[in-house]
Structure formats: C-alpha cells, structure tokens
Design an enzyme around this catalytic site. Structure first.
Site, PDB file in Angstrom:
ATOM      1  N   ASP A  21       0.823  -1.230  -0.163  1.00 33.84           N
ATOM      2  CA  ASP A  21      -0.254   0.034   0.001  1.00 33.84           C
ATOM      3  C   ASP A  21       0.726   1.276   0.105  1.00 33.84           C
ATOM      4  O   ASP A  21       0.468   2.314  -0.587  1.00 33.84           O
ATOM      5  CB  ASP A  21      -0.948  -0.047   1.275  1.00 33.84           C
ATOM      6  N   ASN A  47      -6.307   6.878  10.808  1.00 34.93           N
ATOM      7  CA  ASN A  47      -7.594   7.276  11.004  1.00 34.93           C
ATOM      8  C   ASN A  47      -8.239   6.106  11.938  1.00 34.93           C
ATOM      9  O   ASN A  47      -8.777   6.392  12.836  1.00 34.93           O
ATOM     10  CB  ASN A  47      -8.492   7.797  10.176  1.00 34.93           C
ATOM     11  N   LEU A  48      -7.998   5.049  11.377  1.00 36.73           N
ATOM     12  CA  LEU A  48      -8.770   3.939  12.159  1.00 36.73           C
ATOM     13  C   LEU A  48      -8.253   3.586  13.443  1.00 36.73           C
ATOM     14  O   LEU A  48      -8.783   3.362  14.348  1.00 36.73           O
ATOM     15  CB  LEU A  48      -8.675   2.471  11.193  1.00 36.73           C
ATOM     16  N   SER A  49      -6.943   3.714  13.468  1.00 36.59           N
ATOM     17  CA  SER A  49      -6.060   3.380  14.601  1.00 36.59           C
ATOM     18  C   SER A  49      -6.333   4.473  15.807  1.00 36.59           C
ATOM     19  O   SER A  49      -6.451   4.202  16.985  1.00 36.59           O
ATOM     20  CB  SER A  49      -4.640   3.369  14.124  1.00 36.59           C
TER      21      SER A  49
END
Length: 279
Positions: free
Chosen positions: A62, A180-182
């Site tokens: 990624d 953002n998720l973390s």
C-alpha cells in the site's frame, strides 16, 4: 488493454524477478510493457508516463501505491496494485492470482473505482506557501520538542472546535482504514466522496471525528500552547514529510478535482475485505 507500465518497489522485488515475470506474461499475450526502474518511495518528482500507457501495475504494498499515486496526479491512468506487502488494502492482487489477472486485463474484464483525493494549501503567517495532494491522508502532528498542539478548526469559515491534542488526521475514504482507524475514526467505503477529520489523543471528553461533505473546506490553524514552544507541528501527506508549522499557520483542506482510478479485478464487497484484513 494492451499497453502497460510497471512500477516496482525494488526494496521488495530486489532483482526484479517478479517484475520481469509479469512483463514476459503480458508480452506473451500480445501486449506491450515498459518498466519504470527509477522508483524511490521518498521521491516526489512526477513520473513521466508515455502517452501510449493504458494501465500502470504497481508492485509492492500500500505504501508503494500511495507514493506512486502522488507522483501520478492528473495522469488519470488506472492503477492496479500487486501485493508484496502485508495488509494490502490498495494492492489487493496476490502473486498466486497473477495468471488469471493478466488474462482479465488483456480481455478488459475489470471494473474501475475512482477514488477521491484531497488538496491542502499551506499558509505560513498569512502567506501561501505550497499545495500538497494526498490519496490517503494529511496528518498534522507534533514537531521538534513540542508536547501538545493547540488547534482551531473551521468548516467553510465557521468555527466548530478548539482543542489541544497530539495532532489531527484528515483522511479520504481510502485512508479511513489507516491511521484514522487506529486513532478511533470511522471507516468509510472507499467509493464515497466524503472526508474525515479525526483528532489524535485530544485532551477532551467531547472531541470526536467529523465527517465532511465533498463540498466542504476545512481550515486548521495551529495555536500557541506555550510561549517557549518554537515549532508547534509538522504536516505530512500520505506518509511524506511536509513543512513545519508555527502558531498562526493554517492548512486549508478540500476535495481535489483529480482522482486516482483503481482497477478492481474481483467482485468482493468492502465488508468482506474489512473482515479479511482486520479481523
């Protein structure tokens, strides 16, 4: 599609064995294929792509795709990620799937997803400095010896919050499954057009993520927390280091006109991908 360019991450495909195997398979099917062998993940110069190229294959993970996408802004050439990394949210084709993938590419059996990008205009002491473009996110975080950072946040000119935090993340739907998720932010389907503001460890019980509409303009101003604080923050985009920000400096973030088109080879729901990657 018959004309391809391969961008390999040479740290992951050191001897270009995988790259050459893909190139040979494409040529065997009657396609043309070039290799861009000057890729470096920390390089920011635009990649010169021949006009004949219809598809770019990015070999790595990624991070490799994010770095390549930032250097291909405005090209509007579909990207396909071949995963040599770990998570693989963007580079979602594995090596074992390559034979079928090549056949489908040649026969135009695929779908396109146009992912939104964000732009950030940087102003230092009221003067415009530069503009960055990101596919994943912008992060304003602690710089130098600073501890917490003060922020004021405006949407379309209206003040919505002032707080102290370790930083803030502004991400696209593509980047919602990253930092953002973390940090506790929401997951958004990558085909959506919204973007998200998420504070990092805000010193408040009431501060939460905010989902913005595609028309919104977000302005983040760095505020002075301590008189002894020399540099307050640093802005980065898609993991690349940008500029130092001092109290009074501003970042204006908004949806870019450019998009990054991704080739999707398989009909797999976003929910299923989340389950496979995160659980």
């Amino acid at each position: 599609m018959k004309n391809y360019l391969i961008i390999p991450n040479r740290q992951k495909d050191k001897d270009l064995a995988i790259t050459e195997r893909i190139r040979a398979a494409l040529i065997e099917k009657g396609a043309t294929c070039m290799i861009y062998d000057k890729y470096y993940e920390d390089d920011t110069e635009p990649i010169d792509v021949p006009e004949s190229v219809e598809c770019i294959l990015v070999i790595g993970g990624d991070g490799t795709i994010l770095a390549a996408a930032s250097r291909l802004v405005g090209k509007n050439i579909p990207l396909l990620g071949i995963n040599l990394g770990t998570m693989g949210f963007l580079a979602d084709v594995d090596l074992k799937e390559l034979p079928d993938t090549i056949d489908d590419l040649i026969e135009d059996q695929y779908e396109l997803e146009k992912r939104i990008m964000l732009k950030a205009d940087i102003y230092q002491q009221g003067k415009y400095v530069t503009t960055y473009t990101a596919l994943n996110d912008f992060v304003v975080s602690r710089g130098g010896f600073s501890r917490i950072i003060g922020f004021s946040v405006r949407i379309n000119g209206a003040l919505i919050d002032q707080y102290n935090a370790d930083g803030v993340i502004v991400c696209t739907p593509t980047g919602s499954t990253g930092y953002n998720l973390s940090a506790g932010g929401p997951i958004i389907n990558p085909t959506c057009k919204n973007f998200v503001l998420t504070p990092i460890c805000a010193h408040s019980l009431a501060t939460r993520s905010v989902v913005l509409a595609k028309e919104d303009v977000l302005t983040i101003e760095v505020e002075n927390v301590r008189q002894t604080q020399r540099e307050a923050a640093i802005v980065s985009y898609d993991g690349r280091e940008g500029v130092l920000l001092k109290p009074g400096d501003q970042i204006k973030i908004y949806k870019a006109e450019e998009v990054t088109p991704f080739i999707k080879m398989k009909e797999v729901s976003f929910v299923k991908i989340l389950k496979e990657k995160l659980l």
